[in-house]
Enzyme design. Structure first.
Site, PDB file in Angstrom:
ATOM      1  N   TYR A 106       0.880  -1.239   0.101  1.00 48.98           N
ATOM      2  CA  TYR A 106       0.101  -0.018  -0.001  1.00 48.98           C
ATOM      3  C   TYR A 106       0.910   1.147  -0.055  1.00 48.98           C
ATOM      4  O   TYR A 106       0.529   2.126   0.749  1.00 48.98           O
ATOM      5  CB  TYR A 106      -1.030   0.007   1.184  1.00 48.98           C
ATOM      6  CG  TYR A 106      -2.225   0.906   0.946  1.00 48.98           C
ATOM      7  CD1 TYR A 106      -3.345   0.331   0.080  1.00 48.98           C
ATOM      8  CD2 TYR A 106      -2.298   1.847   1.549  1.00 48.98           C
ATOM      9  CE1 TYR A 106      -4.476   1.047  -0.065  1.00 48.98           C
ATOM     10  CE2 TYR A 106      -3.565   2.498   1.384  1.00 48.98           C
ATOM     11  CZ  TYR A 106      -4.470   2.149   0.386  1.00 48.98           C
ATOM     12  OH  TYR A 106      -5.696   2.969   0.215  1.00 48.98           O
ATOM     13  N   GLN A 165       1.604   3.659  -5.524  1.00 50.16           N
ATOM     14  CA  GLN A 165       0.718   3.223  -6.596  1.00 50.16           C
ATOM     15  C   GLN A 165      -0.160   2.161  -5.982  1.00 50.16           C
ATOM     16  O   GLN A 165      -1.426   2.144  -6.341  1.00 50.16           O
ATOM     17  CB  GLN A 165       1.597   2.474  -7.398  1.00 50.16           C
ATOM     18  CG  GLN A 165       2.459   3.088  -8.273  1.00 50.16           C
ATOM     19  CD  GLN A 165       1.777   3.816  -9.429  1.00 50.16           C
ATOM     20  OE1 GLN A 165       0.714   3.340  -9.929  1.00 50.16           O
ATOM     21  NE2 GLN A 165       2.113   4.776 -10.009  1.00 50.16           N
ATOM     22  N   GLN A 198       9.629  -6.457  -3.611  1.00 44.64           N
ATOM     23  CA  GLN A 198       9.193  -7.666  -4.417  1.00 44.64           C
ATOM     24  C   GLN A 198      10.243  -8.913  -4.323  1.00 44.64           C
ATOM     25  O   GLN A 198       9.841  -9.986  -4.205  1.00 44.64           O
ATOM     26  CB  GLN A 198       9.164  -7.119  -5.652  1.00 44.64           C
ATOM     27  CG  GLN A 198       7.850  -6.244  -6.014  1.00 44.64           C
ATOM     28  CD  GLN A 198       7.527  -5.830  -7.359  1.00 44.64           C
ATOM     29  OE1 GLN A 198       8.008  -6.511  -8.312  1.00 44.64           O
ATOM     30  NE2 GLN A 198       6.831  -4.728  -7.682  1.00 44.64           N
ATOM     31  N   HIS A 207       5.603  -2.426 -13.156  1.00 47.61           N
ATOM     32  CA  HIS A 207       7.074  -1.749 -13.349  1.00 47.61           C
ATOM     33  C   HIS A 207       7.704  -3.088 -13.846  1.00 47.61           C
ATOM     34  O   HIS A 207       7.452  -4.203 -13.391  1.00 47.61           O
ATOM     35  CB  HIS A 207       7.857  -1.402 -12.287  1.00 47.61           C
ATOM     36  CG  HIS A 207       9.114  -0.709 -12.421  1.00 47.61           C
ATOM     37  ND1 HIS A 207       9.353  -0.258 -13.983  1.00 47.61           N
ATOM     38  CD2 HIS A 207      10.101  -0.580 -11.571  1.00 47.61           C
ATOM     39  CE1 HIS A 207      10.740   0.462 -13.509  1.00 47.61           C
ATOM     40  NE2 HIS A 207      11.199  -0.023 -12.297  1.00 47.61           N
ATOM     41  N   GLY A 214       1.745   7.559  -7.827  1.00 53.97           N
ATOM     42  CA  GLY A 214       0.460   7.070  -7.531  1.00 53.97           C
ATOM     43  C   GLY A 214      -0.570   8.208  -7.046  1.00 53.97           C
ATOM     44  O   GLY A 214      -1.783   8.158  -7.135  1.00 53.97           O
ATOM     45  N   GLU A 241      13.361   8.418 -14.985  1.00 48.32           N
ATOM     46  CA  GLU A 241      13.444   8.853 -13.632  1.00 48.32           C
ATOM     47  C   GLU A 241      14.741   9.625 -13.492  1.00 48.32           C
ATOM     48  O   GLU A 241      14.674  10.601 -12.639  1.00 48.32           O
ATOM     49  CB  GLU A 241      13.275   7.828 -12.798  1.00 48.32           C
ATOM     50  CG  GLU A 241      11.913   7.067 -12.610  1.00 48.32           C
ATOM     51  CD  GLU A 241      11.693   5.888 -12.024  1.00 48.32           C
ATOM     52  OE1 GLU A 241      10.634   5.297 -11.780  1.00 48.32           O
ATOM     53  OE2 GLU A 241      12.788   5.143 -11.705  1.00 48.32           O
ATOM     54  N   GLU A 263      13.896  32.673 -11.032  1.00 49.61           N
ATOM     55  CA  GLU A 263      14.221  32.442 -12.417  1.00 49.61           C
ATOM     56  C   GLU A 263      14.507  31.091 -13.134  1.00 49.61           C
ATOM     57  O   GLU A 263      14.846  30.948 -13.846  1.00 49.61           O
ATOM     58  CB  GLU A 263      15.532  33.463 -12.835  1.00 49.61           C
ATOM     59  CG  GLU A 263      15.104  34.909 -12.613  1.00 49.61           C
ATOM     60  CD  GLU A 263      14.219  35.339 -14.018  1.00 49.61           C
ATOM     61  OE1 GLU A 263      13.952  34.720 -15.022  1.00 49.61           O
ATOM     62  OE2 GLU A 263      13.574  36.515 -13.701  1.00 49.61           O
ATOM     63  N   GLU A 275       9.356  30.222 -12.061  1.00 49.00           N
ATOM     64  CA  GLU A 275       8.641  30.433 -13.525  1.00 49.00           C
ATOM     65  C   GLU A 275       8.394  29.227 -14.315  1.00 49.00           C
ATOM     66  O   GLU A 275       7.574  29.295 -14.966  1.00 49.00           O
ATOM     67  CB  GLU A 275       9.681  31.386 -14.197  1.00 49.00           C
ATOM     68  CG  GLU A 275       8.907  31.873 -15.440  1.00 49.00           C
ATOM     69  CD  GLU A 275       9.740  33.103 -16.147  1.00 49.00           C
ATOM     70  OE1 GLU A 275       9.506  33.501 -17.368  1.00 49.00           O
ATOM     71  OE2 GLU A 275      10.726  33.641 -15.695  1.00 49.00           O
TER      72      GLU A 275
END
Length: 352
Positions: free
Chosen positions: A38, A41, A104, A125, A154, A213, A245, A249
């Site tokens: 949890y 994502q 994982q 992924h 996410g 990334e 700057e 912006e």
């Protein structure tokens, strides 16, 4: 699939027009989707699925921030929130494996032992499957192995869903164990809130994602911003001027317009002085960074980047070291100046 032209090349994409939510819900009507992890994502995708009427359960270690957030989001322990990952996998027909990449690898033996014939194993992924020599993640041949990778964090997956815009995502079928993998992945892609889906492979997704990334999405932009800010400060400009700057912006005016209309529109719409300078210097920057991007992509493709991620994130002191690195950015003059500038935006000022 719709066939559209992208920069002179024709590609196929899947839109909500040809695969509406009603069709996705019909495909998923008998599925039970287990979200394993949890994090951002897991949170964004699970809430969107739940709001779209899909049966969802959560598998999340108890006691951490993820568990606390899940409870706050209305998931109920023992009913649709389980602190035993194996139990969540056992109850599911679709297992959305959304732990961190290091997580994982760590939890794979448990998940693998509880997968059964006919389930779908879903990733956002390609990391674990593509770099299986590093992670050990080799799915059994009796499950679908599919991917939906939203092109955003996410939190954006959730916020875009709530405002009705959706977010584009890539999809892939790595293994069709049931004969229904493609239909399942498209249905899940629409149900998690994708605005449209474009096809990829696990390999292409992870190579492009890790490059992005580290490059334009975060790493390169952070480095370029700091280089310009430091130069302006060295040349005697105040912190507020240097930040405005360099960052303000860009993020508050130019980037949103580029996102809406394109860089060509931005070049055509700015002053002639800015236009001439931007066109000339863009080529200099392109030439300067090309060798860096070549090195970056090679580092991704050969597995050096993933090896560093797994080794670093698995270290027992990683959280402490990460906090130090993030605090260095937070406490730098540039981003302290940014904190003050953000407070001065009209929408963030309290009425006096």
């Amino acid at each position: 699939m719709a066939v559209l032209e992208f920069g002179g090349l024709r590609e196929e994409v899947v839109t909500r027009g040809e695969f509406p939510l009603s069709k996705a819900k019909n495909v998923l009507r008998d599925e039970i989707v287990a979200i394993i992890g949890y994090g951002p994502q897991g949170q964004g995708q699970s809430l969107n699925l739940r709001d779209n009427g899909i049966k969802v359960i959560i598998g999340q270690r108890k006691g951490g921030n993820g568990w606390k957030t899940a409870v706050e989001d209305g998931w109920i322990e023992g009913e649709n929130l389980f602190d035993d990952i194996a139990e969540a996998v056992d109850k599911a027909t679709v297992v959305q494996y959304l732990l961190s990449d290091a997580g994982q690898k760590e939890q794979w033996p448990i998940v693998k032992d509880h997968l059964r014939d006919g389930q779908a194993l879903y990733f956002s992924h390609g990391f674990s499957v593509v770099f299986k020599d590093q992670t050990g993640v080799v799915p059994p041949d009796f499950v679908d192995v599919i991917l939906v990778a939203p092109k955003g964090a996410g939190r954006t997956v959730r916020s875009n869903y709530l405002n009705g815009s959706g977010i584009n995502a890539s999809f892939a079928v790595h293994q069709d164990g049931t004969g229904r993998a493609r239909e399942r992945v498209l249905a899940l892609g629409i149900a998690v809130g994708s605005g449209y889906l474009f096809p990829t492979t696990f390999e292409k997704e992870v190579y492009s994602d890790l490059t992005g990334e580290r490059g334009v999405l975060m790493g390169a932009i952070a480095g370029v911003m700091k280089a310009q800010y430091d130069l302006l400060r060295k040349m005697g400009h105040s912190p507020s001027e240097a930040f405005n700057e360099t960052v303000e912006e860009a993020t508050q005016s130019l980037y949103p317009l580029i996102g809406k209309n394109g860089m060509d529109w931005m070049f055509a719409s700015c002053s002639t002085t800015a236009q001439r300078g931007a066109l000339d210097w863009s080529k200099r920057f392109e030439e300067a960074v090309k060798p860096v991007f070549d090195e970056l992509y090679e580092s991704v493709k050969t597995g050096r980047e993933t090896r560093r991620v797994l080794e670093s994130c698995s270290a027992p002191d990683y959280r402490a070291r990460l906090t130090q690195e993030l605090d260095a950015w937070k406490n730098s003059e540039m981003w302290q100046a940014g904190s003050t500038v953000r407070r001065l935006r009209p929408e963030n000022r309290k009425e006096e």
